[in-house]
Write a protein that holds these residues in place. Structure first.
Motif, mmCIF file in Angstrom:
data_model
loop_
_atom_site.group_PDB
_atom_site.id
_atom_site.type_symbol
_atom_site.label_atom_id
_atom_site.label_comp_id
_atom_site.label_asym_id
_atom_site.label_seq_id
_atom_site.Cartn_x
_atom_site.Cartn_y
_atom_site.Cartn_z
ATOM 1 N N PRO A 396 -18.224 21.470 32.711
ATOM 2 C CA PRO A 396 -18.445 22.808 33.263
ATOM 3 C C PRO A 396 -19.767 23.390 32.769
ATOM 4 O O PRO A 396 -20.172 23.174 31.616
ATOM 5 N N ALA A 397 -20.447 24.136 33.637
ATOM 6 C CA ALA A 397 -21.682 24.807 33.233
ATOM 7 C C ALA A 397 -21.362 25.865 32.188
ATOM 8 O O ALA A 397 -20.291 26.485 32.207
ATOM 9 N N ALA A 398 -22.284 26.068 31.239
ATOM 10 C CA ALA A 398 -22.084 27.070 30.191
ATOM 11 C C ALA A 398 -21.957 28.464 30.813
ATOM 12 O O ALA A 398 -22.690 28.820 31.749
ATOM 13 N N HIS A 399 -21.017 29.281 30.293
ATOM 14 C CA HIS A 399 -20.805 30.634 30.813
ATOM 15 C C HIS A 399 -20.110 31.464 29.740
ATOM 16 O O HIS A 399 -19.200 30.951 29.051
ATOM 17 N N PRO A 400 -20.499 32.722 29.576
ATOM 18 C CA PRO A 400 -19.866 33.548 28.531
ATOM 19 C C PRO A 400 -18.398 33.848 28.796
ATOM 20 O O PRO A 400 -17.682 34.250 27.875
ATOM 21 N N ARG A 401 -17.921 33.671 30.014
ATOM 22 C CA ARG A 401 -16.532 33.996 30.329
ATOM 23 C C ARG A 401 -15.540 32.911 29.893
ATOM 24 O O ARG A 401 -14.334 33.136 29.942
ATOM 25 N N TYR A 402 -16.058 31.728 29.494
ATOM 26 C CA TYR A 402 -15.164 30.663 29.024
ATOM 27 C C TYR A 402 -15.933 29.728 28.110
ATOM 28 O O TYR A 402 -17.178 29.715 28.070
ATOM 29 N N SER A 403 -15.183 28.906 27.362
ATOM 30 C CA SER A 403 -15.756 27.819 26.559
ATOM 31 C C SER A 403 -15.031 26.536 26.931
ATOM 32 O O SER A 403 -13.947 26.573 27.532
ATOM 33 N N SER A 404 -15.620 25.395 26.589
ATOM 34 C CA SER A 404 -15.016 24.121 26.978
ATOM 35 C C SER A 404 -15.276 23.050 25.933
ATOM 36 O O SER A 404 -16.360 22.989 25.339
ATOM 37 N N SER A 405 -14.257 22.213 25.710
ATOM 38 C CA SER A 405 -14.421 21.041 24.835
ATOM 39 C C SER A 405 -14.762 19.798 25.642
ATOM 40 O O SER A 405 -14.851 18.701 25.091
ATOM 41 N N GLY A 434 -15.239 40.915 37.463
ATOM 42 C CA GLY A 434 -15.210 39.846 38.449
ATOM 43 C C GLY A 434 -14.545 38.563 37.972
ATOM 44 O O GLY A 434 -14.075 38.458 36.845
ATOM 45 N N ASP A 435 -14.523 37.585 38.859
ATOM 46 C CA ASP A 435 -13.942 36.270 38.583
ATOM 47 C C ASP A 435 -15.049 35.222 38.539
ATOM 48 O O ASP A 435 -16.067 35.348 39.224
ATOM 49 N N VAL A 436 -14.822 34.150 37.729
ATOM 50 C CA VAL A 436 -15.759 33.023 37.676
ATOM 51 C C VAL A 436 -14.951 31.729 37.782
ATOM 52 O O VAL A 436 -13.731 31.726 37.596
ATOM 53 N N THR A 437 -15.640 30.626 38.082
ATOM 54 C CA THR A 437 -14.985 29.326 38.221
ATOM 55 C C THR A 437 -15.665 28.302 37.321
ATOM 56 O O THR A 437 -16.899 28.182 37.330
ATOM 57 N N ALA A 438 -14.862 27.572 36.547
ATOM 58 C CA ALA A 438 -15.361 26.470 35.723
ATOM 59 C C ALA A 438 -15.086 25.167 36.478
ATOM 60 O O ALA A 438 -13.929 24.825 36.727
ATOM 61 N N ALA A 459 -12.103 18.991 39.481
ATOM 62 C CA ALA A 459 -11.187 20.125 39.388
ATOM 63 C C ALA A 459 -11.978 21.410 39.153
ATOM 64 O O ALA A 459 -13.112 21.379 38.665
ATOM 65 N N GLU A 460 -11.362 22.545 39.538
ATOM 66 C CA GLU A 460 -11.932 23.867 39.289
ATOM 67 C C GLU A 460 -10.872 24.728 38.622
ATOM 68 O O GLU A 460 -9.698 24.710 39.015
ATOM 69 N N VAL A 461 -11.299 25.461 37.597
ATOM 70 C CA VAL A 461 -10.408 26.383 36.900
ATOM 71 C C VAL A 461 -10.971 27.792 37.066
ATOM 72 O O VAL A 461 -12.100 28.069 36.646
ATOM 73 N N ALA A 462 -10.222 28.687 37.695
ATOM 74 C CA ALA A 462 -10.657 30.068 37.902
ATOM 75 C C ALA A 462 -10.367 30.890 36.655
ATOM 76 O O ALA A 462 -9.296 30.762 36.047
ATOM 77 N N VAL A 463 -11.323 31.730 36.266
ATOM 78 C CA VAL A 463 -11.143 32.687 35.162
ATOM 79 C C VAL A 463 -11.262 34.079 35.769
ATOM 80 O O VAL A 463 -12.332 34.473 36.234
ATOM 81 N N ARG A 464 -10.138 34.824 35.780
ATOM 82 C CA ARG A 464 -10.088 36.114 36.455
ATOM 83 C C ARG A 464 -10.107 37.267 35.471
ATOM 84 O O ARG A 464 -9.738 37.118 34.308
ATOM 85 N N ASN A 465 -10.508 38.423 35.975
ATOM 86 C CA ASN A 465 -10.600 39.630 35.156
ATOM 87 C C ASN A 465 -9.202 40.233 34.993
ATOM 88 O O ASN A 465 -8.582 40.670 35.958
ATOM 89 N N ASP A 466 -8.706 40.288 33.745
ATOM 90 C CA ASP A 466 -7.367 40.824 33.536
ATOM 91 C C ASP A 466 -7.389 42.324 33.257
ATOM 92 O O ASP A 466 -6.338 42.932 33.014
ATOM 93 N N ASP A 467 -8.566 42.946 33.288
ATOM 94 C CA ASP A 467 -8.661 44.395 33.034
ATOM 95 C C ASP A 467 -8.639 45.202 34.320
ATOM 96 O O ASP A 467 -8.652 46.436 34.277
ATOM 97 N N HIS A 468 -8.615 44.580 35.459
ATOM 98 C CA HIS A 468 -8.452 45.287 36.730
ATOM 99 C C HIS A 468 -6.964 45.542 36.931
ATOM 100 O O HIS A 468 -6.120 44.708 36.597
ATOM 101 N N PRO A 469 -6.560 46.705 37.447
ATOM 102 C CA PRO A 469 -5.136 47.051 37.544
ATOM 103 C C PRO A 469 -4.277 45.991 38.213
ATOM 104 O O PRO A 469 -3.124 45.808 37.839
ATOM 105 N N ILE A 470 -4.807 45.284 39.188
ATOM 106 C CA ILE A 470 -3.947 44.338 39.915
ATOM 107 C C ILE A 470 -3.612 43.112 39.083
ATOM 108 O O ILE A 470 -2.741 42.333 39.458
ATOM 109 N N TYR A 471 -4.290 42.891 37.935
ATOM 110 C CA TYR A 471 -4.031 41.726 37.106
ATOM 111 C C TYR A 471 -3.191 42.043 35.884
ATOM 112 O O TYR A 471 -2.961 41.178 35.060
ATOM 113 N N THR A 472 -2.773 43.344 35.671
ATOM 114 C CA THR A 472 -2.050 43.695 34.459
ATOM 115 C C THR A 472 -0.710 44.305 34.776
ATOM 116 O O THR A 472 -0.577 45.158 35.657
#
Length: 506
Positions: A396-405, A434-438, A459-472
């Motif tokens: 996966p490309a480097a991104h502040p929204r996730y880390s990867s081993s 917003g949402d990002v994809t690894a 494969a793709e793994v979506a990382v979604r924003n859990d601070d938006h009302p619809i995700y909590t």
């Protein structure tokens, strides 16, 4: 491998990669296991021998990967070639060894081991004129070569880089460790020092046991010897006594089917121009022998010295003589001859199919909160070989929204079928970021790699924003200040409306 009678006797030799360093008794000359083949190809390993140009010179051989097309000539890809032997045998060592020492014999029949190495018996031609050392003679007056050693019972191992000499097969043959001491005689299951060489062999793909025979005129047409090539030195473990002789006067090589039940061969009888051939098989458990169908000579009635199971279909085998012919089993029918690079004689072994690698990530969606981790599993369809199997990744490309081993490669350890890495969401409290994809994938392997890509391979793994009302869940259960305000205004309006209705009713 079989000898073509009524023609010049075959003079054979074993070789390794030109320039490769040899260490006596070393087990590293062979290098890594032999390359594997795509399961869709009709490929097998072919060793081609050529007699020496003159007395005193060794024979030569080439180890090739042969690929048979649907029609037309067989494609040859060389693995190694040369005219040097692995470890020089005492059979060639004279009181004053030549400099450099003479090569140590040849290989006559073998098969592909479960570890990816080709195992083959050493043997000598009936005409040993190229070997001029004193120990080469058969009689005691000439040095008693056979008494101190016999190359009939040595096992060789072929790899990507050359050949290892695994030594005398324990328990197989009779020989005398000291030519002057009769008490040093070592007994064995068979004594062929003055007879024909072993000319047929293959390894059971299920058990890994090598089945070895002397299926030629003057040989034992109803006995097959079982060798455990995983032992050091290789070990004779028993004899398969066939219910009857194989048909014909002799046979070339045989090949064992994928289930490890039957060995198939082509037997010949009569002369080179007037003889006939039939396909046959024998059962590895019961010893039953079955004659199958007539095989039209192509172009002569010569034994097929090389036979191998093919990876593309469980009902196909290749037989090499003056060309290559495909046998369909269990019927034993044989196709037309396809032109193949020639040799004085040859041997063949199966090419193991490549591994198939797949990739799956679970779960495929995360939120940017603590403990949100996706596990990405790389799976092989067969256990990884000794030393493990390295699979190349596009991480996966480097991104502040996730880390990867998951890096640029991952190793499936020896004997295992899978390895894992992970993608972890980075917790944060930012609303509406917003949402990002690894995205991760298995990188396309090189043609020389021993694995292919299966499905799925990405494969793709979506990382979604859990601070938006619809995700909590909290957002759905606990009203915000604005929600309280709106609710209060609605209640006030409702109360005012109700009061006006009551006034009108009065």
């Amino acid at each position: 491998m079989s000898f073509i009678r009524n023609t010049t006797l075959v003079r054979m030799g074993v070789l390794i990669t030109a320039g490769a360093a040899l260490v006596p008794a070393a087990m590293a000359a062979a290098g890594a296991p032999l390359p594997r083949c795509a399961a869709s190809e009709q490929s097998f390993y072919l060793t081609r021998y050529t007699g020496p140009a003159s007395t005193g010179r060794p024979p030569t051989a080439v180890l090739d990967l042969a690929t048979v097309p649907a029609t037309g000539s067989v494609a040859i890809s060389q693995i190694w070639s040369g005219a040097a032997a692995p470890t020089v045998s005492p059979r060639e060592i004279s009181p004053t060894p030549p400099n450099p020492p003479l090569p140590a014999g040849a290989s006559v029949a073998g098969g592909m081991g479960k570890d990816g190495y080709l195992y083959s018996m050493r043997a000598v031609d009936g005409d040993n004129s190229w070997d001029t050392s004193p120990a080469a003679g058969w009689s005691s007056a000439a040095g008693g070569g056979w008494r101190s050693h016999t190359r009939y019972y040595e096992m060789l191992r072929y790899g990507r880089d050359g050949v290892d000499n695994l030594g005398i097969v324990s328990g197989l043959g009779t020989y005398q460790t000291d030519p002057t001491d009769a008490s040093s005689l070592v007994s064995g299951a068979v004594d062929l020092r003055l007879g024909p060489n072993f000319n047929a062999a293959d390894i059971d793909p299920v058990t890994g046991i090598l089945y070895l025979a002397n299926f030629q005129t003057g040989g034992l047409l109803n006995r097959v010897f079982k060798i455990d090539v995983t032992q050091t030195p290789p070990l004779y473990v028993g004899t398969l006594n066939l219910a009857s002789n194989i048909p014909g006067a002799q046979s070339g090589d045989f090949a064992i089917d994928a289930s490890g039940q039957w060995a198939y061969g082509i037997a010949t009888t009569g002369g080179l121009f007037s003889g006939t051939s039939v396909s046959y098989r024998f059962n590895l458990s019961s010893g039953a022998v079955e004659t199958l169908v007539a095989v039209a000579p192509a172009p002569f009635n010569a034994p097929y010295g090389a036979a191998a199971r093919l990876p593309n279909a469980t009902d196909k085998m290749a037989f090499y003589g003056l060309g290559t012919r495909i046998m369909t089993i269990p019927a034993g029918t044989v196709g037309a001859s396809q032109s193949t690079a020639g040799a004085t004689s040859g041997d063949a072994a199966a090419c193991l199919p490549k591994w198939t690698a797949t990739l799956v990530c679970t779960p495929d969606a995360l939120v940017d909160a603590a403990g949100n981790v996706a596990t990405c599993t790389i799976t092989l369809d067969q256990p990884a070989p000794a030393g493990g199997m390295a699979i190349t990744l596009t991480p996966p490309a480097a991104h502040p929204r996730y880390s990867s081993s998951c890096g640029s490669a991952i190793v499936v350890n020896a004997g295992q079928t899978s390895a894992t890495c992970s993608i972890t969401a980075t917790p944060n409290n930012i609303v509406d970021d917003g949402d990002v994809t690894a995205a991760i994938a298995l990188a396309p392997p090189a043609a020389t790699d021993d694995y292919l890509l299966g499905t799925p391979s990405a494969a793709e793994v979506a990382v979604r924003n859990d601070d938006h009302p619809i995700y909590t869940a909290e957002a759905q259960r606990v009203p915000t200040l604005s929600q309280w305000t709106l609710a209060g205004m609605g209640l006030l309006l409702a109360m005012v409306g109700a009061q006006r209705i009551r006034r009108r009713q009065r």
